[in-house]
Design an enzyme around this catalytic site. Structure first.
Site, PDB file in Angstrom:
ATOM      1  N   PHE A  60      42.133  48.633   3.274  1.00  0.00           N
ATOM      2  CA  PHE A  60      43.032  50.100   3.475  1.00  0.00           C
ATOM      3  C   PHE A  60      43.879  49.908   4.638  1.00  0.00           C
ATOM      4  O   PHE A  60      43.624  50.090   5.625  1.00  0.00           O
ATOM      5  CB  PHE A  60      41.844  51.081   3.703  1.00  0.00           C
ATOM      6  CG  PHE A  60      40.495  51.015   3.009  1.00  0.00           C
ATOM      7  CD1 PHE A  60      40.943  50.817   1.494  1.00  0.00           C
ATOM      8  CD2 PHE A  60      39.426  50.909   3.694  1.00  0.00           C
ATOM      9  CE1 PHE A  60      39.590  50.483   0.858  1.00  0.00           C
ATOM     10  CE2 PHE A  60      38.240  50.734   2.923  1.00  0.00           C
ATOM     11  CZ  PHE A  60      38.186  50.650   1.560  1.00  0.00           C
ATOM     12  N   ASP A  74      46.175  50.290   7.019  1.00  0.00           N
ATOM     13  CA  ASP A  74      46.774  51.440   8.009  1.00  0.00           C
ATOM     14  C   ASP A  74      47.413  50.806   9.229  1.00  0.00           C
ATOM     15  O   ASP A  74      48.127  49.871   8.763  1.00  0.00           O
ATOM     16  CB  ASP A  74      45.523  52.141   8.396  1.00  0.00           C
ATOM     17  CG  ASP A  74      44.452  51.348   9.305  1.00  0.00           C
ATOM     18  OD1 ASP A  74      44.963  50.106   9.407  1.00  0.00           O
ATOM     19  OD2 ASP A  74      43.565  51.730   9.627  1.00  0.00           O
ATOM     20  N   ASP A  86      37.016  45.428   5.403  1.00  0.00           N
ATOM     21  CA  ASP A  86      37.710  46.344   6.082  1.00  0.00           C
ATOM     22  C   ASP A  86      36.718  47.243   7.127  1.00  0.00           C
ATOM     23  O   ASP A  86      37.210  47.504   8.148  1.00  0.00           O
ATOM     24  CB  ASP A  86      38.741  47.316   5.141  1.00  0.00           C
ATOM     25  CG  ASP A  86      39.593  48.186   5.826  1.00  0.00           C
ATOM     26  OD1 ASP A  86      38.910  49.190   6.563  1.00  0.00           O
ATOM     27  OD2 ASP A  86      40.776  48.011   5.778  1.00  0.00           O
TER      28      ASP A  86
END
Length: 306
Positions: free
Chosen positions: A203, A205, A279
């Site tokens: 993910f 970020d 993750d």
């Protein structure tokens, strides 16, 4: 002798015949709606100044960053606010959301207007598709890829896309983490038989890239490091911002590939680790070791996508 049922089938068999313990489907709906509310507003928690962070205290513990959102939602539920009910959050006012997300200090949670917009939009979509996140996501069957595609098709704020070298690309941080969180809830219930989980990436970020640089899996140029150290704000879709996020995704794919190869060589077994699980390890690792990583700047992009 008849062989015993496997644990999943055993759970179903027991639940269907239990006299003193009952599975509350309404509670499951509420839990999934909680996941939707959290993941819909899961973006941009970094402070303008490290000494001026939004803080939320819940049950004696003070939280910062992403956990302020979780604490604020838990606090609202305890106060009797139906924050997980789409009928409520689809039409709540910005003032009402501001009260839910209120900070303990003078530093508010960033982007209140944008959080209000995406939450009410998401609530309206759920109401148009059965009135709960579970009824909405069930339209994708048990396929993680189709779930992500459904989310980004129906909910504008989840369309985390950009153009890079003339090519339209997607990163879909929040859409993918929403599916992964849904999988986690269903797995805990013994219903986590969702296919194509391996299709999900990490993910992308601003915290995990920092960990990947720290671990040596990513490398920034001196020019980029200087820009980040100076606190330069990168706009969403900026080439450097897209490179940081895109290379983070590919780095974790290579980590997964290498890990599965090692498992195969050592144990002779197929590796079932997916990028989402990696993750889930890297993000708390980065939070836990933030002091050791302080010399590696995170990139700052103020947007609704992460």
């Amino acid at each position: 002798m008849e062989p015993p049922l496997f644990p999943r089938e055993s759970g179903q068999f027991i639940a269907e015949r239990s006299r003193d313990v009952f599975v509350e489907e309404e509670g499951v709906q509420k839990a999934l709606n909680w996941v939707f509310v959290i993941d819909t507003m899961n973006f941009s928690f970094w402070p303008e100044e490290e000494t001026q962070q939004c803080e939320v205290t819940y049950k004696g513990t003070t939280y910062t960053g992403y956990m302020t959102l979780c604490a604020a939602i838990a606090r609202a539920m305890e106060e009797g606010i139906p924050i997980t009910d789409p009928k409520y959050f689809s039409q709540m006012s910005m003032e009402e959301l501001g009260q839910v997300l209120r900070s303990d200090n003078e530093t508010p949670m960033p982007m209140l207007q944008e959080r209000h917009q995406v939450l009410t939009e998401g609530g309206r979509v759920l109401l148009e598709h059965g009135g709960s996140f579970r009824s909405f996501i069930s339209r994708a069957g048990n396929d993680a890829r189709k779930m992500v595609e459904l989310i980004v098709e129906k909910i504008n704020s989840y369309r985390d896309e950009a153009t890079f070298e003339g090519k339209r690309i997607s990163l879909y941080k929040r859409a993918q983490i929403l599916v992964a969180d849904f999988w986690g809830v269903m797995e805990a219930r013994g219903e986590g038989d969702i296919i194509n989980m391996d299709w999900l990436t990490m993910f992308a970020d601003y915290r995990v890239p920092q960990a990947l640089v720290f671990l040596g899996a990513l490398r920034y140029t001196d020019t980029l490091m200087q820009a980040l150290n100076k606190g330069e704000l990168l706009s969403s879709g900026d080439r450097r911002e897209v490179e940081i996020r895109g290379c983070s995704i590919w780095s974790v794919e290579l980590i997964k590939e290498r890990l599965c190869k090692l498992v195969k060589e050592r144990d002779g077994q197929t590796c079932n680790v997916n990028s989402a699980v990696i993750d889930f390890y890297l993000w708390p690792y980065a939070k836990k070791h933030h002091k050791e990583m302080a010399h590696i700047p995170i990139h700052h992009t103020r947007c609704i996508y992460y």
